[in-house]
Each structure stands twice: as C-alpha cells, then as structure tokens.
Design a protein around this motif. Sequence first.
Motif, PDB file in Angstrom:
ATOM      1  N   ASP A  39     -11.461  12.689   4.920  1.00 11.70           N
ATOM      2  CA  ASP A  39     -11.980  12.558   3.554  1.00 11.70           C
ATOM      3  C   ASP A  39     -13.491  12.304   3.619  1.00 11.70           C
ATOM      4  O   ASP A  39     -13.921  11.258   4.117  1.00 11.70           O
ATOM      5  CB  ASP A  39     -11.276  11.399   2.855  1.00 11.70           C
TER       6      ASP A  39
ATOM      7  N   ASP B  26      -5.795  12.119   7.620  1.00 18.05           N
ATOM      8  CA  ASP B  26      -4.348  12.170   7.382  1.00 18.05           C
ATOM      9  C   ASP B  26      -3.619  11.989   8.709  1.00 18.05           C
ATOM     10  O   ASP B  26      -3.559  12.923   9.517  1.00 18.05           O
ATOM     11  CB  ASP B  26      -3.986  13.513   6.726  1.00 18.05           C
TER      12      ASP B  26
ATOM     13  N   ARG C  54     -11.364   1.604   5.087  1.00 14.88           N
ATOM     14  CA  ARG C  54     -11.065   1.359   3.684  1.00 14.88           C
ATOM     15  C   ARG C  54     -10.915   2.671   2.928  1.00 14.88           C
ATOM     16  O   ARG C  54     -11.657   3.615   3.151  1.00 14.88           O
ATOM     17  CB  ARG C  54     -12.166   0.509   3.044  1.00 14.88           C
ATOM     18  N   GLY C  55      -9.935   2.671   2.018  1.00 15.27           N
ATOM     19  CA  GLY C  55      -9.719   3.835   1.175  1.00 15.27           C
ATOM     20  C   GLY C  55     -10.295   3.614  -0.204  1.00 15.27           C
ATOM     21  O   GLY C  55     -11.183   2.776  -0.410  1.00 15.27           O
ATOM     22  N   HIS C  56      -9.754   4.309  -1.169  1.00 18.23           N
ATOM     23  CA  HIS C  56     -10.239   4.230  -2.539  1.00 18.23           C
ATOM     24  C   HIS C  56      -9.482   3.149  -3.304  1.00 18.23           C
ATOM     25  O   HIS C  56      -8.262   3.047  -3.223  1.00 18.23           O
ATOM     26  CB  HIS C  56     -10.066   5.570  -3.252  1.00 18.23           C
TER      27      HIS C  56
ATOM     28  N   ARG D  16      -7.805  -1.072  -0.022  1.00 22.36           N
ATOM     29  CA  ARG D  16      -6.743  -0.276   0.578  1.00 22.36           C
ATOM     30  C   ARG D  16      -7.114   0.145   2.000  1.00 22.36           C
ATOM     31  O   ARG D  16      -8.247   0.556   2.260  1.00 22.36           O
ATOM     32  CB  ARG D  16      -6.456   0.979  -0.246  1.00 22.36           C
TER      33      ARG D  16
ATOM     34  N   ALA E  16      -7.596  -3.578   6.292  1.00 21.66           N
ATOM     35  CA  ALA E  16      -8.841  -2.916   5.907  1.00 21.66           C
ATOM     36  C   ALA E  16     -10.050  -3.830   6.009  1.00 21.66           C
ATOM     37  O   ALA E  16     -11.176  -3.406   5.723  1.00 21.66           O
ATOM     38  CB  ALA E  16      -8.725  -2.393   4.478  1.00 21.66           C
TER      39      ALA E  16
ATOM     40  N   SER F   3       2.809   4.405  -1.045  1.00 18.28           N
ATOM     41  CA  SER F   3       2.737   5.309  -2.205  1.00 18.28           C
ATOM     42  C   SER F   3       4.099   5.515  -2.852  1.00 18.28           C
ATOM     43  O   SER F   3       4.185   6.124  -3.926  1.00 18.28           O
ATOM     44  CB  SER F   3       2.155   6.654  -1.772  1.00 18.28           C
TER      45      SER F   3
ATOM     46  N   LEU G  85     -15.027   8.763   2.607  1.00 17.53           N
ATOM     47  CA  LEU G  85     -14.591   7.506   3.215  1.00 17.53           C
ATOM     48  C   LEU G  85     -15.402   7.184   4.471  1.00 17.53           C
ATOM     49  O   LEU G  85     -16.070   8.065   5.042  1.00 17.53           O
ATOM     50  CB  LEU G  85     -13.098   7.584   3.542  1.00 17.53           C
TER      51      LEU G  85
ATOM     52  N   HIS H 187      -7.158   2.731   4.933  1.00 20.29           N
ATOM     53  CA  HIS H 187      -7.075   4.186   5.116  1.00 20.29           C
ATOM     54  C   HIS H 187      -7.880   4.552   6.361  1.00 20.29           C
ATOM     55  O   HIS H 187      -9.038   4.155   6.502  1.00 20.29           O
ATOM     56  CB  HIS H 187      -7.621   4.927   3.907  1.00 20.29           C
ATOM     57  N   ARG H 188      -7.273   5.288   7.226  1.00 19.52           N
ATOM     58  CA  ARG H 188      -7.955   5.692   8.461  1.00 19.52           C
ATOM     59  C   ARG H 188      -9.125   6.631   8.194  1.00 19.52           C
ATOM     60  O   ARG H 188      -9.961   6.829   9.072  1.00 19.52           O
ATOM     61  CB  ARG H 188      -6.967   6.368   9.409  1.00 19.52           C
TER      62      ARG H 188
ATOM     63  N   GLN I  25       0.800  -1.215   0.000  1.00 16.69           N
ATOM     64  CA  GLN I  25       0.000   0.000   0.000  1.00 16.69           C
ATOM     65  C   GLN I  25       0.840   1.277   0.000  1.00 16.69           C
ATOM     66  O   GLN I  25       0.300   2.378   0.013  1.00 16.69           O
ATOM     67  CB  GLN I  25      -0.920   0.007   1.223  1.00 16.69           C
TER      68      GLN I  25
END
Length: 562
Positions: free
Chosen positions: A482, A467, A531-533, A461, A509, A348, A485, A463-464, A346
């Motif tokens: 976000d 940020d 979960r993210g995008h 993915r 996730a 970047s 989300l 994702h909390r 995951q």
Amino acid sequence: MPFSLRAAATALAFFACTGFGAPDRLDYTLTPLIQDGALTAVQIDLTFRGDADGETALRLPSSWGGRDELWRSIEAITAVSGAQLRDGDGPTSRVLTHRPNARIHLRYRVIQDFEGPPNAQQENAYRPVVQPSYFHFIGNAILITLAERDLTTPVRFRARDLPRGWSFASDLEHNGLLLGAAWSSVMVGGDFRIVHARDPNIRVAIRGAWNFSDADFVAEVGAIINAQRAFWGDHSTPYLVTVIPLEAPNSGWLSVGGTGLDDAFAFFATTNAEAATITRTLAHEGSHTWIPGQIGGMVEEDQAGSYWFSEGFTDFYTGRLLVRQGVWSPQDFAADLNRMLAAYAQSSVRTEPNSRIVADFWGSREVQQLPYQRGRFLATIWDARLRAQGRDLDDVMLEMRARARGGDPLHADQMFPIVIDRLGVNVDADIAHYVIEGAPVLLPEDVFAPCGRVVTREAARFHRGFDIEATSANNNIVTGVDPSLPAYAAGVRDGMVLLRRAGGAIGDADQDITYIMRDGDTERSFTYRPRGHGLYTLQEFLVAEGLAGDRLAQCLAVLSGA
C-alpha cells in the motif's frame, strides 16, 4: 529406547493370529514397501466379511481437516480373494460383488500425493506422508472402510515387516478398537525416536533436530496430559504424541500445528518453534481428548457451527490449566489473552454471523480464528458470572461429562446452555446475540478481579503494509504493497521476496517491525512502524503490579479455577 521392528511385532501380537477376523470386524494390516532401501509406499490389507446381500460398498478417504481429495493417496485397490471389484459413483466409491457373507481380502497402497517433504507453506502434513525414511498417517486419510458400517464396528490393526532399525508407534496398539477410534488415529514408522514420559503410558514419537531436547519435551507433554487428567479425574491411560518437522521456505518462517485425536496428538512444526508455542499447542490439542468428545461430542454435519464451544472452550481451558499447573504465571496468561484480543479487535470478520464460520471456516484464516476467539471470551464472561454465585465453569463441564456418561443424547453445544442454566446462569440470549448473530464480544473491566483489570482504548491498526496472505500464496513474493502506509515509505515494494521477520510483534502497531527481504540479488532490511489506516477499539488485560501473598493466591484461583 526406540520401538524396534521386533518390539512392534511383540506389541501387536495380542491382536490374535493371522487369518480373517470375526464376521463384523475389520482387520487392517500395514506393510511398508521398500525399494533400494527407501520407502515408496505402504500396503494396507483389509479383511472382513461381506454383506449378506452379496454386494458391499466401499468408502475411500475424501475430506478431513480442511484437506480434500484424500483418495488421491490411495492406489492399486485390488480384491485379492472372495469378491470382484468395480468402480462406484465417483472417486470415493468402489463396489464389491461376492457370495452372501463371503470372507473378503482387499489390498491397496498408500502413497504421498504431493512433492517433497511436508511443507509449512503448503500445510500438507494432514495428508498421508510417505518419505524415504518414514511415514506419517492420520487414520481418516488412509483407511478404506465399508459404507454400511458405523463407528462402533470392531477393528483390529497390525503392522508387519518393518525394516530393521525402524521404530513404529500408533495409538491403535491396544485391544477393543472401534472404527471411530481407528479413523481418529495416527500411525508413524521409520527414523523416529520413541521416548517415554515418567508416566509410562505417555509416549512421544519424534524425528528431526529441534530447539529443545527429547527429555524436556516429553517431560512437558507428561506434565500437561497429567494435569488435564487430574482435572477430569481420569486415571492414566495410553497416550501418544507424534512429532514431525516441516520444511520452511526460509529460516524466519515459523509454523506450529497439530491435531488432537482419540488418544493421541499429531504435532508438526518448523524446527525453530519455541517451547512456549509448543506448550500452548499441546495444552490446547490435548484438551480435545475431553472437549467435546467426552462431554457430548459434536454433530456430524456443519461442525464448524459449534466450534465456538469445542474450540473456544478448549482455548479457555488451555489457559486455565496451564496456570493451574504452574507453567504460566498471571503475566503469561495475560500476554496470551492479549494477543487474541488484539487479533479479534482488528479482525475484518469479527461481526460475521455463525453461518459465515460454517461456510468459510477452511477458506479464511480470519474466519477460522473467530470461533476460538468468541468461545474463549464468552467462556471467560460466563465463568465470572458463575464465580459471583460461588461456582465456576468447572462445575458445568464436569456435570456435562457425567450426563454424557449417563447416556444424555445431546451434543456438547446443546447440553451446555441447559446445564449452566441449572446452575443459575442463563446464556441463551448471549448465544443468540454473540454466537449466532455475531455481535462483538467485550470483556467486562473486572472480569479477572483481583488479578487486574481489562482496559478498553482506541489503538492504531496493525498492518504490515503489504498483503501477507497474497504474499504467502505467491511463494513469498511481496504482493499488495500500500503506497500510503509506512512500509512503502521505508522502501518495501511489490516483487521483493520476503525472507523473514527480524523484529517486532505481529498485531502490535506500537513497536517497530523489521523484515528481511531480497531485492533482486541484494538482501535488505526494512524497519518501520506497522500501522494501517484508522483506529480500532482494543481491549487489554493489565495484571496488577506487585501481586503477592493472599492477593496473588486469589488471582491464581481466578485464573486457574483451583
């Protein structure tokens, strides 16, 4: 039994009598400065013989371990006798003028250049720590030295006038010191407890209250260090582990860190650290006694460019030796590896070239993890290729050590491809493709056969929903939520204060995560699927069910190399 003032004086007495040392030796004497019962600074006296041309340049601490401007902890530099002192070019330079080869006595004080106790959020334990009841120093951060002296310059270190009831410990308490070892050292004094392992050469200097007992901790330290020594075929030698607690912004904040030094390990963590996390950290950092120092060492410039070897291979041997020692089962090994595989998948920056690591290693946590990940995965692949030929990576490492002892001038990352090629596996193309260019590394499905298999699948993915890096930098005030989300749908908003995580696993996730946050004057709990995008390609090591008997023995042999 604590290492008391009188014991410290006895232990250090062999460094010889007072006065100036031999012409080429640097003599350091450490003296705590106490005011109203509290430590305020530590005085360092440095005596040496000046240069033959009548001018000696001094070098102050500058940068180390990602910490800059270390010279800010040095004050009141004074030429006590034998020379006159003037400023040099910039804050890390001073110049002494004197008679040719004059004996010189320099004095300065070490202070703490940040407020309060060491803080997990600020990660400032590498800087000199001077608290009312103790001090904690890394050699690189406190020692003024001579600009023209190299790492082989002889050094003598002494401590004196410690307050009654204080303990003192350092890995500088032995004869035959050189400047390189003095820089790579740790010194602690104050309300520490000094505990010996079953091997009397292994000491732990620890302070504060923890989730584990001193006895259990020192036993674990002793077992790990002795397992590493057994692998390398080394006899028992003095080894020191220092442990200081870090303050945390809340009870849910967990931080575990440390640094491996010449013959010591400086460890610092929040007091809620679990034994398993500590064990892994100790095993990794303890291995740095050998990797890369005793198998070729590292280049002086742009060292992060070779971290794929020094850190990645150390991580590989962390898992290998913990299994060999019996601390980890195959399931423990898999759980640890899978956490790294998930973080890598995951990341970047997973396809960034090695030049990015050189440029940004200390500026980005994802970049910082990249050489650990790449190096460990590549070591796993190359070990499997060697095993197919009846060898393993141990043969390479032990031959590298023999070559380094025999005077081979190559650094470890330069020597490695030559030695492994001689044993039948060429890795030049892999290093160019995966390390230098940054191509993603994928483990073969059968790399751990017969333990189980590595599966590759598409996964959501993690994702909390906010940020986390910006939140941490903003004193835990939630930032960057976000709206698209699940965290936002659960009610998380910018401006709340993150207190702690109460459930879930970072990187996973597929299970709910729970955060406790303060919303105005109210403490609230938020549970959601993190979960993210989009999806990503995830690899996991699945241990075969029902491992027993010969198959378990074969699996342990693969994971441990034994």
